[in-house]
Write an enzyme that holds these catalytic residues in place. Structure first.
Site, PDB file in Angstrom:
ATOM      1  N   SER A  63       0.769  -1.342  -0.170  1.00 52.06           N
ATOM      2  CA  SER A  63       0.164   0.105   0.226  1.00 52.06           C
ATOM      3  C   SER A  63       0.865   1.221  -0.026  1.00 52.06           C
ATOM      4  O   SER A  63       0.403   2.419  -0.202  1.00 52.06           O
ATOM      5  CB  SER A  63      -0.701  -0.099   1.298  1.00 52.06           C
ATOM      6  OG  SER A  63      -1.808  -0.792   0.898  1.00 52.06           O
ATOM      7  N   LYS A  66       0.665   3.507  -2.838  1.00 45.74           N
ATOM      8  CA  LYS A  66      -0.800   4.315  -2.987  1.00 45.74           C
ATOM      9  C   LYS A  66      -0.269   5.887  -3.101  1.00 45.74           C
ATOM     10  O   LYS A  66      -0.980   6.808  -3.340  1.00 45.74           O
ATOM     11  CB  LYS A  66      -1.777   4.112  -1.925  1.00 45.74           C
ATOM     12  CG  LYS A  66      -2.306   2.421  -2.137  1.00 45.74           C
ATOM     13  CD  LYS A  66      -3.322   2.231  -1.270  1.00 45.74           C
ATOM     14  CE  LYS A  66      -3.612   0.375  -1.476  1.00 45.74           C
ATOM     15  NZ  LYS A  66      -4.357   0.032  -0.135  1.00 45.74           N
ATOM     16  N   TYR A 191      -3.460  -2.342 -10.233  1.00 46.13           N
ATOM     17  CA  TYR A 191      -3.541  -2.034  -8.960  1.00 46.13           C
ATOM     18  C   TYR A 191      -2.624  -3.072  -8.404  1.00 46.13           C
ATOM     19  O   TYR A 191      -1.607  -2.606  -7.358  1.00 46.13           O
ATOM     20  CB  TYR A 191      -4.881  -2.127  -8.410  1.00 46.13           C
ATOM     21  CG  TYR A 191      -4.959  -2.091  -6.990  1.00 46.13           C
ATOM     22  CD1 TYR A 191      -4.764  -1.109  -5.976  1.00 46.13           C
ATOM     23  CD2 TYR A 191      -5.200  -3.371  -6.199  1.00 46.13           C
ATOM     24  CE1 TYR A 191      -4.839  -1.050  -4.763  1.00 46.13           C
ATOM     25  CE2 TYR A 191      -5.332  -3.339  -4.816  1.00 46.13           C
ATOM     26  CZ  TYR A 191      -5.232  -2.240  -4.097  1.00 46.13           C
ATOM     27  OH  TYR A 191      -5.158  -2.210  -3.011  1.00 46.13           O
ATOM     28  N   TYR A 243      -4.955   3.552   7.967  1.00 46.90           N
ATOM     29  CA  TYR A 243      -6.317   2.854   8.224  1.00 46.90           C
ATOM     30  C   TYR A 243      -6.641   3.293   9.615  1.00 46.90           C
ATOM     31  O   TYR A 243      -6.769   4.221   9.900  1.00 46.90           O
ATOM     32  CB  TYR A 243      -6.108   1.365   7.887  1.00 46.90           C
ATOM     33  CG  TYR A 243      -5.313   1.043   6.717  1.00 46.90           C
ATOM     34  CD1 TYR A 243      -5.684   1.503   5.392  1.00 46.90           C
ATOM     35  CD2 TYR A 243      -4.037   0.488   6.938  1.00 46.90           C
ATOM     36  CE1 TYR A 243      -4.688   1.281   4.536  1.00 46.90           C
ATOM     37  CE2 TYR A 243      -3.294   0.176   5.887  1.00 46.90           C
ATOM     38  CZ  TYR A 243      -3.485   0.717   4.641  1.00 46.90           C
ATOM     39  OH  TYR A 243      -2.652   0.407   3.552  1.00 46.90           O
ATOM     40  N   VAL A 261       1.068  -3.774   3.611  1.00 46.84           N
ATOM     41  CA  VAL A 261       0.969  -5.218   4.448  1.00 46.84           C
ATOM     42  C   VAL A 261       2.405  -6.084   4.185  1.00 46.84           C
ATOM     43  O   VAL A 261       2.822  -6.868   4.957  1.00 46.84           O
ATOM     44  CB  VAL A 261      -0.059  -6.095   4.047  1.00 46.84           C
ATOM     45  CG1 VAL A 261      -1.434  -5.465   4.435  1.00 46.84           C
ATOM     46  CG2 VAL A 261      -0.270  -6.371   2.569  1.00 46.84           C
TER      47      VAL A 261
HETATM   48  O1  DON Z   1      -5.094  -4.787  -1.865  1.00 51.30           O
HETATM   49  C1  DON Z   1      -4.285  -5.461  -1.136  1.00 51.30           C
HETATM   50  O2  DON Z   1      -4.900  -5.928  -0.260  1.00 51.30           O
HETATM   51  C2  DON Z   1      -3.176  -5.462  -1.144  1.00 51.30           C
HETATM   52  N1  DON Z   1      -2.245  -5.208  -2.360  1.00 51.30           N
HETATM   53  C3  DON Z   1      -2.350  -3.714  -0.583  1.00 51.30           C
HETATM   54  C4  DON Z   1      -2.770  -3.861   0.909  1.00 51.30           C
HETATM   55  C5  DON Z   1      -2.011  -3.167   1.973  1.00 51.30           C
HETATM   56  O3  DON Z   1      -0.917  -3.140   1.785  1.00 51.30           O
HETATM   57  C6  DON Z   1      -2.916  -2.660   3.011  1.00 51.30           C
HETATM   58  N2  DON Z   1      -1.935  -2.267   4.087  1.00 51.30           N
HETATM   59  N3  DON Z   1      -1.665  -2.259   5.087  1.00 51.30           N
END
Ligand code: DON
Length: 307
Positions: A63, A66, A191, A243, A261
């Protein structure tokens, strides 16, 4: 105290915490990462860099990507983007569907999954295809980091495509509300690819300097975004970058920041530096457990918070 000594001290102090938290398993290709790793890197405005531990170990930025896509979309659409994605904290997990249903398909902010997927959709439209949009995202990361070797881990991207049912649901819901221009699959491919870009903490800290300097990279001297847009991105990082734990991160660290993540977190010290940490075991909100602690120690020891 010298910054390199601050980093060594933090490294020692967080060592007993390694082993707490859990690596992300919902993306199978990320589940095999060693949870005991810790690295931290700083890049100052003058290009001077400091690092400790696994600061040159590459990981999936997830993420954190983003931040780059939102920067590109703000540049392309300016205030027009706010019709499609708001700027309020969600108070919900990053992949939550419920709020999106009762708020008619307009995501709360660009850093939860739904918001980042809409941003990605806007980039596919703006650059006229998924391939061109991804090429632009990657070349923008090359520009911000000054490193054209950064690339994507196709295995992780494929794994996300095969298991990303919640993201498919989020995209489908937004399509049903009319907040989606392109095909769901082509946008999600883009994405997942940008989430699967691989960088190390040193490269990440370097790449965020434009946000520490009103949108202009202090090393290349290129203006990547204007100062109002940089202010807005930093404000959103502070209020929405972690978040439903964004308030807690601001409370502990006191800096704009973004987690992923994969276990990375970046943080911006306006006018001075950017910092990145890497430690893959996550807390319940999906943010690096030891990474958050390390950043809290950093601002406590140095006084480099914005408050
Ligand atoms: O869309 C997802 O679930 C992952 N590609 C990205 C999520 C993410 O890194 C959320 N973070 N903490």
């Amino acid at each position: 105290m010298e910054l390199k000594d601050v980093l060594s001290e933090i490294h020692q102090e967080v060592a007993p915490l390694l082993g707490q938290g859990k690596v992300a398993t919902y993306i199978p290709a990320l589940a095999n990462v060693d949870p005991m790793q810790f690295g931290m890197a700083i890049t100052l405005n003058n290009g001077q860099q400091f690092g400790v531990g696994s600061y040159q170990t590459a990981f999936s930025i997830q993420s954190i990507s983003k931040v780059f896509t939102y920067t590109l979309a703000l540049r392309a659409y300016q205030d027009g983007l706010y019709k499609r994605v708001w700027r309020e904290p969600s108070g919900n997990p990053f992949n939550s569907l419920v709020q999106l249903e009762y708020e008619a398909g307009i995501p709360r902010n660009p850093f939860i999954n739904a918001g980042a997927i809409v941003v990605c959709d806007s980039l596919v439209s703006h650059f006229s295809s998924e391939t061109k949009a991804f090429d632009k995202i990657l070349s923008f990361i090359h520009e911000c980091s000054g490193d054209s070797n950064i690339t994507v881990d196709e295995v992780v991207a494929q794994s996300e495509m095969e298991h990303g049912y919640r993201n498919l649901a989020l995209a489908g819901l937004m399509k049903s509300f009319g907040n989606f221009d392109n095909g769901i699959i082509e946008v999600l491919k883009t994405y997942f690819k940008h989430c699967s870009i691989v960088m190390n903490a040193q490269q990440l800290s370097r790449s965020m300097l434009y946000l520490a300097n009103d949108g202009t990279d202090p090393i290349s001297k290129k203006q990547l975004i204007n100062s109002t847009q940089a202010k807005r991105i930093n404000s959103l990082l502070l209020t929405c970058g972690h978040y439903d734990a964004s308030g807690d991160f601001a409370f502990r660290v006191g800096l704009p920041g973004k987690s992923g993540v994969g276990g990375g977190i970046v943080a911006v010290v306006p006018g001075v530096m950017a910092i990145a940490v890497y430690s893959p075991a996550l807390n319940e909100s999906g943010n690096s457990l030891v990474g958050t602690k390390a950043l809290e120690l950093f601002t406590t020891k140095t006084g480099y918070s914005i408050f």
